[in-house]
Enzyme design. Structure first.
Site, short mmCIF file in Angstrom:
data_model
loop_
_atom_site.label_atom_id
_atom_site.label_comp_id
_atom_site.label_asym_id
_atom_site.label_seq_id
_atom_site.Cartn_x
_atom_site.Cartn_y
_atom_site.Cartn_z
N ASP A 126 32.92 40.00 44.81
CA ASP A 126 33.82 41.02 44.26
C ASP A 126 33.29 41.38 42.87
O ASP A 126 32.24 40.88 42.45
CB ASP A 126 35.27 40.50 44.19
CG ASP A 126 36.28 41.63 44.36
OD1 ASP A 126 36.23 42.59 43.57
OD2 ASP A 126 37.11 41.57 45.28
N HIS A 183 33.84 47.29 44.65
CA HIS A 183 34.03 45.89 44.24
C HIS A 183 32.68 45.16 44.15
O HIS A 183 32.53 44.06 44.70
CB HIS A 183 34.97 45.17 45.21
CG HIS A 183 36.41 45.59 45.05
ND1 HIS A 183 37.17 45.24 43.96
CD2 HIS A 183 37.22 46.36 45.83
CE1 HIS A 183 38.40 45.75 44.08
NE2 HIS A 183 38.45 46.45 45.19
N GLU A 203 38.98 50.45 48.33
CA GLU A 203 39.01 50.79 46.90
C GLU A 203 37.62 51.12 46.34
O GLU A 203 37.15 50.47 45.41
CB GLU A 203 39.65 49.63 46.11
CG GLU A 203 41.08 49.36 46.54
CD GLU A 203 41.73 48.18 45.82
OE1 GLU A 203 42.96 48.16 45.76
OE2 GLU A 203 41.01 47.27 45.34
N TYR A 205 51.02 39.74 51.63
CA TYR A 205 50.29 39.54 50.36
C TYR A 205 50.97 38.45 49.55
O TYR A 205 51.90 38.68 48.79
CB TYR A 205 50.21 40.87 49.60
CG TYR A 205 48.94 41.65 49.90
CD1 TYR A 205 48.46 41.74 51.20
CD2 TYR A 205 48.22 42.28 48.89
CE1 TYR A 205 47.30 42.44 51.49
CE2 TYR A 205 47.05 42.98 49.17
CZ TYR A 205 46.59 43.06 50.47
OH TYR A 205 45.44 43.75 50.75
N PHE A 206 50.44 37.24 49.69
CA PHE A 206 51.11 36.09 49.10
C PHE A 206 50.77 35.91 47.61
O PHE A 206 51.11 34.90 47.00
CB PHE A 206 50.81 34.82 49.90
CG PHE A 206 51.44 34.80 51.28
CD1 PHE A 206 52.36 35.78 51.66
CD2 PHE A 206 51.11 33.82 52.20
CE1 PHE A 206 52.95 35.77 52.92
CE2 PHE A 206 51.69 33.79 53.46
CZ PHE A 206 52.61 34.77 53.83
N TRP A 247 45.14 36.73 47.08
CA TRP A 247 44.29 37.20 45.99
C TRP A 247 44.57 36.33 44.77
O TRP A 247 45.71 35.88 44.57
CB TRP A 247 44.60 38.67 45.67
CG TRP A 247 44.37 39.56 46.84
CD1 TRP A 247 45.32 40.05 47.69
CD2 TRP A 247 43.11 40.04 47.34
NE1 TRP A 247 44.72 40.81 48.67
CE2 TRP A 247 43.37 40.82 48.47
CE3 TRP A 247 41.78 39.87 46.91
CZ2 TRP A 247 42.37 41.44 49.21
CZ3 TRP A 247 40.78 40.49 47.64
CH2 TRP A 247 41.07 41.27 48.77
N THR A 248 43.53 36.09 43.95
CA THR A 248 43.70 35.02 42.95
C THR A 248 43.50 35.47 41.50
O THR A 248 43.13 34.66 40.66
CB THR A 248 42.74 33.85 43.27
OG1 THR A 248 41.39 34.35 43.24
CG2 THR A 248 43.04 33.24 44.62
C1 ACM Z 1 42.95 45.09 48.92
O1 ACM Z 1 44.14 44.78 48.78
N1 ACM Z 1 42.30 45.72 47.97
C2 ACM Z 1 42.23 44.81 50.13
#
Ligand code: ACM
Ligand code: ZN
Length: 443
Positions: A99, A169, A233, A324-325, A373-374
């Site tokens: 990323d 990304h 994105e 989406y945690f 996602w972190t």
């Molecule tokens: C994402 O939430 N950008 C995959």
């Protein structure tokens, strides 16, 4: 693909586990282990004089994603994550390896990739904070470590889907090899979260040589059928200004930068097909057109899902409202800083992958996935806290069909969560909610 399992202790002297495959027996073993744990640890005496469980998963694909770029997790931590998803009968680990803020996998032909570190990270929420921690953040997996993780997961019947992000990304790659970008210089691994304008140049053939080299090593490491190429994105500002990208559009007869993205994605898909891999990407791989063979990992019903189904693509559902945690699971006053949103346990449980779909469209849904996602999750303890117990709610919807029964789920979570306690997992306390629900139901 759906491997039924039977756990049978209905005769006195034996326990029998039968399955349609090794995988089926494996998940049956998990069931047995959890039963035995309950029997051992229950405050009340439990025995199972005669018992028969016949069971099979609703979906062949039950996925969990972990972002190891915004924050790095060690091999031991990754193994712990695999144990955690395995205990919830999740059979696919989507490993987000590259990323903007970090490139985490050793590629022998491009050693600089793993040398790139971000110099510091933003403190607090990137929407308003101007403060940085001054602490360099890096970390990567050697190829030997990747093989070790692959073997560890395989022994637990967990498949890994590696993700190499493109065309957006990509800042960590551009910082290592600036010729990969349209401008060709001036890139840094960003210290701030959020979408970046600089992406891979779609006009240079050297970009594709690089990505094909990378994917050659990646497909050598991961012996599975699916490779995720991101696709989400990707701003088009650089491509609009880049003479090489514009030339590519003219040469290929492409009418827009979105079609240039489609060209990019299709070219990579053809390469993956030559390596016997099927391409997976986020909703935006539909931009400008997509082959029918790609799999869309859809977080946006409105955007990606409809057009993917119309195009005949297979889909894995990961609607962000339910899956989406990294979103808040309670009040912002009391919960640790998170990306945003609101996704309480109930909402995770309410995941309906077939919402609004007819029978034919529903057949295209291969399964479901949750994501962590972190940006705001720097430790494994915190990751566990974000995952649990929402992962249990997700897992039930992934494994079990039908309407679901949330009060009953909460009741069962009381005993299931003793496994979390025994493993020392962090989790968000669901008991106040369970108590108040019980009170409101008058039981
Ligand atoms: C994402 O939430 N950008 C995959
Ligand atoms: Zn360009």
């Amino acid at each position: 693909m759906h491997s039924a399992q039977t756990v049978d202790s209905s005769t006195n002297d034996k326990i029998l586990i039968k399955g349609g495959s090794v995988k089926g027996v494996w998940w049956g073993l998990q069931t047995l282990e959890q039963l035995l744990f309950q029997a051992r640890t229950s405050p009340k005496k439990i025995s199972f004089p005669a018992l028969r469980i016949e069971d099979w998963p609703r979906f062949a694909y039950r996925g969990a994603h972990l972002d190891c770029c915004r924050h790095f997790f060690t091999v031991e931590e990754i193994k712990s994550f695999i144990d955690l998803i395995c205990m919830h009968k999740i059979n696919n680990f989507h490993w987000h390896l590259t990323d903007d803020q970090g490139w985490r996998i050793e590629i022998r032909r491009y050693p600089e990739l793993i040398g790139s570190q971000r110099q510091e990270s933003v403190v607090g929420h990137h929407y308003h904070s101007q403060e940085y921690d001054g602490i360099p953040h890096g970390g990567f997996y050697t190829q030997e470590q990747v093989r070790d993780v692959v073997a560890y997961a395989a022994a637990r019947q967990v498949t890994i889907i590696p993700e190499i992000e493109m065309p957006g990304h990509a800042m960590a790659a551009l910082a290592s090899y600036p010729w990969l970008g349209c401008l060709g210089e001036g890139y840094e691994v960003p210290s701030l979260w959020g979408v970046k304008e600089d992406v891979y140049c779609a006009g240079k053939d050297s970009t594709f040589v690089f990505l094909e080299d990378v994917l050659t090593e990646v497909t050598d490491l991961f012996p599975y059928g699916l490779v995720h190429i991101g696709g989400d994105e990707c701003p088009k500002a650089r491509w609009k200004e880049c003479p090489r990208c514009q030339r590519r559009m003219r040469d290929e007869g492409l009418g827009s930068e979105e079609e240039l993205q489609s060209y990019f994605v299709r070219r990579i898909e053809r390469f993956l097909a030559s390596r016997n891999r099927r391409m997976v990407g986020w909703d935006e791989i539909r931009q400008g057109g997509l082959s029918e063979t790609a799999i869309v990992l859809s977080r946006k019903r409105e955007q990606g899902l409809r057009s993917a189904l119309e195009n005949g693509n297979d889909v894995i559902m990961t609607p962000y409202l339910n899956c989406y945690f990294d979103y808040y699971q309670g009040s912002r006053e009391t919960e640790p800083l998170a990306f945003g949103g609101f996704l309480p346990l109930r909402t995770a449980y309410d995941l309906d992958p077939f919402e609004g779909l007819n029978a034919e469209q529903s057949r295209r849904i291969l399964g479901v996935q949750c994501n962590l996602w972190t940006e705001f999750v720097a430790t494994l303890d915190h990751a566990e806290y974000m995952l649990l117990p929402r992962l249990a709610a997700f897992a039930e919807r992934a494994w079990t069909g039908g309407e679901g029964n949330y009060p009953d789920f909460l009741r069962r979570l009381e005993s299931f969560s003793r496994l979390y306690d025994a493993q020392g997992y962090e989790y968000r306390d669901f008991r106040p909610e369970a108590d108040s629900l019980r009170a409101s139901l008058g039981s």
